[in-house]
Design an enzyme around this catalytic site. Structure first.
Site, PDB file in Angstrom:
ATOM      1  N   GLU A   1       0.858  -1.160   0.017  1.00 49.54           N
ATOM      2  CA  GLU A   1      -0.035  -0.065   0.019  1.00 49.54           C
ATOM      3  C   GLU A   1       0.793   1.091   0.016  1.00 49.54           C
ATOM      4  O   GLU A   1       1.745   1.477   0.703  1.00 49.54           O
ATOM      5  CB  GLU A   1      -0.978   0.048   1.131  1.00 49.54           C
ATOM      6  CG  GLU A   1      -1.847   1.104   1.278  1.00 49.54           C
ATOM      7  CD  GLU A   1      -2.716   1.179   2.579  1.00 49.54           C
ATOM      8  OE1 GLU A   1      -2.610   0.495   3.451  1.00 49.54           O
ATOM      9  OE2 GLU A   1      -3.622   2.338   2.427  1.00 49.54           O
TER      10      GLU A   1
ATOM     11  N   LYS B   1       4.654   0.624   9.022  1.00 49.13           N
ATOM     12  CA  LYS B   1       4.844   1.877   8.350  1.00 49.13           C
ATOM     13  C   LYS B   1       4.206   2.959   9.136  1.00 49.13           C
ATOM     14  O   LYS B   1       4.660   4.172   9.207  1.00 49.13           O
ATOM     15  CB  LYS B   1       3.952   1.768   7.062  1.00 49.13           C
ATOM     16  CG  LYS B   1       4.920   1.237   5.913  1.00 49.13           C
ATOM     17  CD  LYS B   1       4.132   1.169   4.560  1.00 49.13           C
ATOM     18  CE  LYS B   1       3.195  -0.035   4.473  1.00 49.13           C
ATOM     19  NZ  LYS B   1       2.469  -0.092   3.439  1.00 49.13           N
TER      20      LYS B   1
ATOM     21  N   ARG C   1       5.341 -12.854   9.958  1.00 44.24           N
ATOM     22  CA  ARG C   1       5.834 -11.744   9.513  1.00 44.24           C
ATOM     23  C   ARG C   1       7.315 -11.839  10.359  1.00 44.24           C
ATOM     24  O   ARG C   1       7.380 -12.391  11.235  1.00 44.24           O
ATOM     25  CB  ARG C   1       5.167 -10.374  10.413  1.00 44.24           C
ATOM     26  CG  ARG C   1       3.906  -9.941  10.030  1.00 44.24           C
ATOM     27  CD  ARG C   1       3.258  -8.883  10.629  1.00 44.24           C
ATOM     28  NE  ARG C   1       3.616  -7.429  10.452  1.00 44.24           N
ATOM     29  CZ  ARG C   1       3.323  -6.969   9.387  1.00 44.24           C
ATOM     30  NH1 ARG C   1       2.047  -7.307   8.817  1.00 44.24           N
ATOM     31  NH2 ARG C   1       3.581  -5.804   9.400  1.00 44.24           N
TER      32      ARG C   1
HETATM   33  P1  ATP Z   1       2.714  -2.037   7.767  1.00 40.48           P
HETATM   34  O1  ATP Z   1       2.166  -2.433   9.129  1.00 40.48           O
HETATM   35  O2  ATP Z   1       4.300  -1.638   7.920  1.00 40.48           O
HETATM   36  O3  ATP Z   1       2.026  -0.947   6.929  1.00 40.48           O
HETATM   37  P2  ATP Z   1       1.605  -3.784   5.825  1.00 40.48           P
HETATM   38  O4  ATP Z   1       1.332  -5.101   5.892  1.00 40.48           O
HETATM   39  O5  ATP Z   1       0.324  -3.046   6.110  1.00 40.48           O
HETATM   40  O6  ATP Z   1       2.746  -3.342   6.697  1.00 40.48           O
HETATM   41  P3  ATP Z   1       1.723  -3.601   2.975  1.00 40.48           P
HETATM   42  O7  ATP Z   1       2.133  -2.326   2.225  1.00 40.48           O
HETATM   43  O8  ATP Z   1       0.165  -3.954   3.084  1.00 40.48           O
HETATM   44  O9  ATP Z   1       2.000  -3.458   4.567  1.00 40.48           O
HETATM   45  O10 ATP Z   1       2.368  -4.650   2.879  1.00 40.48           O
HETATM   46  C1  ATP Z   1       2.800  -5.274   1.458  1.00 40.48           C
HETATM   47  C2  ATP Z   1       3.179  -6.714   1.639  1.00 40.48           C
HETATM   48  O11 ATP Z   1       4.362  -6.739   2.416  1.00 40.48           O
HETATM   49  C3  ATP Z   1       2.037  -7.536   2.422  1.00 40.48           C
HETATM   50  O12 ATP Z   1       1.886  -8.702   1.513  1.00 40.48           O
HETATM   51  C4  ATP Z   1       2.625  -7.762   3.604  1.00 40.48           C
HETATM   52  O13 ATP Z   1       2.089  -8.970   4.228  1.00 40.48           O
HETATM   53  C5  ATP Z   1       3.961  -7.862   3.477  1.00 40.48           C
HETATM   54  N1  ATP Z   1       4.707  -7.464   4.776  1.00 40.48           N
HETATM   55  C6  ATP Z   1       4.470  -6.566   5.411  1.00 40.48           C
HETATM   56  N2  ATP Z   1       5.053  -6.424   6.675  1.00 40.48           N
HETATM   57  C7  ATP Z   1       5.700  -7.559   6.622  1.00 40.48           C
HETATM   58  C8  ATP Z   1       6.654  -7.891   7.652  1.00 40.48           C
HETATM   59  N3  ATP Z   1       6.990  -7.585   8.678  1.00 40.48           N
HETATM   60  N4  ATP Z   1       7.208  -9.390   7.406  1.00 40.48           N
HETATM   61  C9  ATP Z   1       6.788  -9.798   6.350  1.00 40.48           C
HETATM   62  N5  ATP Z   1       6.142  -9.541   5.337  1.00 40.48           N
HETATM   63  C10 ATP Z   1       5.480  -8.240   5.566  1.00 40.48           C
HETATM   64 MG    MG Z   2      -1.405  -3.183   4.623  1.00 41.08          MG
END
Ligand code: ATP
Ligand code: MG
Length: 551
Positions: free
Chosen positions: A35, A271, A261
């Site tokens: 995102e 983020k 994760r």
């Molecule tokens: P954040 O909480 O940092 O915003 P998010 O999962 O909301 O993380 P996205 O931009 O939706 O962020 O993530 C893109 C991809 O990266 C998703 O498939 C998510 O599952 C993966 N991802 C995000 N954080 C992690 C993590 N700590 N370890 C492994 N994969 C991750």
């Molecule tokens: Mg997300």
């Protein structure tokens, strides 16, 4: 025929099996779906390496797809930064850069299909009412009074939602599943909400936006994703993912698989929380070298290959994990040990005058650029009567195990001579300002003319032939291994040294070039602004001085 990749982790094993049994015509397609609401962090790197790695292992494709369904939080600047970071990490999506917003029309049509089949309805309850009727983990929810609207009424209302006839929150579109389901995600989840907001890509074309679960499943199905790899918090969403696939006429049936994760000790991988550090000026932007963002690590000097190596070592599992920073640092050190040429820098200089070295004269010392890799060659260093050493390499009242310079004691200057401390000079406040030493002309390194041995060798820089530099030293951003609040922030995470002296051969170093400053760690030339060289310490050496041989 190329060797079949063996299943190294459980996801690759599942995919191996799907390919072997001819599922999806043995095709493999993955996606990394960020995102654009912040910068990518080390957790995302694990997901990027997995998705692009799987595609490569199985001769498939990986899409870089922006999940851009919430214009309230997303920007094109974040999207641009994400593109740069994925590319820097070493992955290529070729022509497969897409957006959920590319599919807004198709997603809308799927919503119409659900309504027509009696599988979705427009709910006119307030957000508060919807929340209060969802039930809890132990109690079922209750049906909305609008749940039995006719197909025609729902179509009419949904079209009017799209046409902008309602205010934010006046209506939502919900899937008609089961308000009594033990899985809350199946209690008539919201599919569309009204948001009178300009979207970074579609402008004012839409005032209704699909919710994540709906948009994500459909983007996967439309794009031809075969394996939709996501983190464990989406495990409870899988039944909904599968419900969409089952109730819509879609060109593909992707399979969702969850993995755990990555969490890294002493930092945070969210983020939103990282964005708070930026907004509150606790760090200098998203690419501050202390940040666990990819752009921060890049600025810090971590090689992309080291991050990939780290992700490989962490691996893919379903277990919750909090990884020690040491594992990442090991990957960085291992890469830099072989690739970074050596040089000498004095972070905290103490001047030495070699009393018996002829005044006005000097000589050229040959210094190896790498102790193990002779192909990196040599450089010359100017050696003369006045030099700088590290203040820490001298102790006036040494402890028993202190083998460096002390009053009357001897030490080797790396690549040069053995010196002996004769006199300690202090200012009126008692601070040591200079040491007077003698050098032993028979002990020049590499000449073998003397059999004299001393216990340690220290680095040095010529006082008459050096340049000044600034050095930024970093510690972890949080003192606590598992930070929970701002109180855990390490207030000493950045230390700026402005009076560093470095050997003059570094005058020709280029920005982004990496070095090992002997005994001080690995450094990258960050910038050369206004003629002053600024180096970031990438990482310390594991073993700061004992390892340096007495050569
Ligand atoms: P954040 O909480 O940092 O915003 P998010 O999962 O909301 O993380 P996205 O931009 O939706 O962020 O993530 C893109 C991809 O990266 C998703 O498939 C998510 O599952 C993966 N991802 C995000 N954080 C992690 C993590 N700590 N370890 C492994 N994969 C991750
Ligand atoms: Mg997300």
């Amino acid at each position: 025929m190329a060797a079949k990749p063996t299943g190294k982790d459980f996801i690759r094993q599942i995919i191996r099996n799907d390919v072997d049994t001819g599922k999806n015509d043995a095709r493999v397609c993955t996606r990394f779906p960020p995102e654009p609401n912040g910068y990518l962090h080390i957790g995302h790197a694990l997901s990027i390496c997995l998705n692009f790695g799987v595609a490569k292992d199985f001769n498939g494709n990986c899409f870089l797809r922006f999940d851009d369904t919430n214009p309230a939080k997303e920007t094109e600047d974040f999207a641009a930064a994400i593109i740069k970071d994925v590319s820097w990490l070493g992955f290529d999506w070729e022509n497969r850069l897409t957006h959920a917003s590319d599919y807004f029309e198709e997603i809308y049509n799927c919503a119409i299909e659900l309504i027509e089949d009696g599988n979705a309805y427009v709910d006119s309850q307030t957000a508060e009412e919807i929340k209060n009727t969802r039930g809890t983990l132990n109690e079922p929810g209750t049906n909305s009074p609008y749940r039995s609207r006719s197909v025609a009424e729902n179509i009419g209302l949904f079209e009017r939602m799209r046409a902008g006839e309602f205010e934010n929150g006046e209506n939502v579109l919900r899937a008609k599943i089961d308000m009594g389901s033990p899985n809350i995600n199946l209690r008539d989840p919201i599919l569309y909400r009204i948001l009178h907001l300009e979207h970074q890509r579609t402008g004012n074309q839409w005032c209704i936006y699909p919710m994540y679960d709906f948009a994500h499943t459909l983007s996967d199905a439309i794009e031809g994703t075969t394996h939709s790899l996501c983190t464990l918090e989406f495990e409870d969403h899988r039944p909904l993912y599968e419900w969409f696939l089952e109730h819509l006429d879609l060109p593909n049936q992707p399979r969702q698989i969850e993995f755990s994760r990555l969490n890294l000790e002493h930092t945070i991988t969210s983020k939103r929380k990282l964005g708070e550090l930026v907004d509150k000026n606790i760090v200098n932007g998203w690419n501050d070298p202390r940040m666990p963002t990819l752009s921060g690590m890049k600025k810090r000097g971590y090689p992309a290959s080291a991050i990939r190596d780290f992700c490989h070592r962490v691996g893919i599992t379903k277990k919750d994990k909090s990884i020690e920073m040491a594992l990442l640092e090991n990957s960085v050190r291992e890469e830099l040990d072989s690739s970074a040429p050596r040089a000498m820098a004095i972070l905290n200089p103490l001047k030495i005058t070699l009393e018996n070295y002829p005044k006005g004269s000097s000589e050229q010392i040959q210094a190896k650029n790498h102790p193990k890799d002779s192909e990196m060659g040599h450089r010359t260093m100017d050696f003369g009567r006045e030099i700088f050493i590290e203040r820490d390499d001298f102790m006036e009242e040494p402890s028993e195990k202190f083998y460096r310079l002390k009053p009357g004691g001897e030490v080797r200057l790396r690549f040069a001579y053995i010196i002996q401390c004769k006199e300690v000079i202090k200012d009126k406040d008692g601070n040591i300002t200079e040491l007077i030493c003698n050098y032993d002309p028979d002990t020049k390194s590499g000449t073998g003319s003397s059999t004299k041995k001393v216990k340690s060798a220290i680095h040095w820089v010529s006082a008459s032939d050096h340049i000044k530099a600034q050095v930024n030293l970093y510690e972890t951003l949080f003192s606590a291994a598992q930070p929970t609040s701002e109180a855990d922030i390490n207030t000493n995470s950045l230390k700026i040294l402005e009076d560093v002296v470095i050997e003059s051969s570094l005058a020709k170093a280029k920005a982004r070039e990496r070095f090992q400053f002997e005994r001080n760690g690995y450094f990258i030339l960050d910038s050369d602004d206004n003629g002053i060289k600024v180096f970031n310490r990438i990482i310390t050496l594991k073993d700061t001085w004992a390892k340096i041989k007495n050569n």
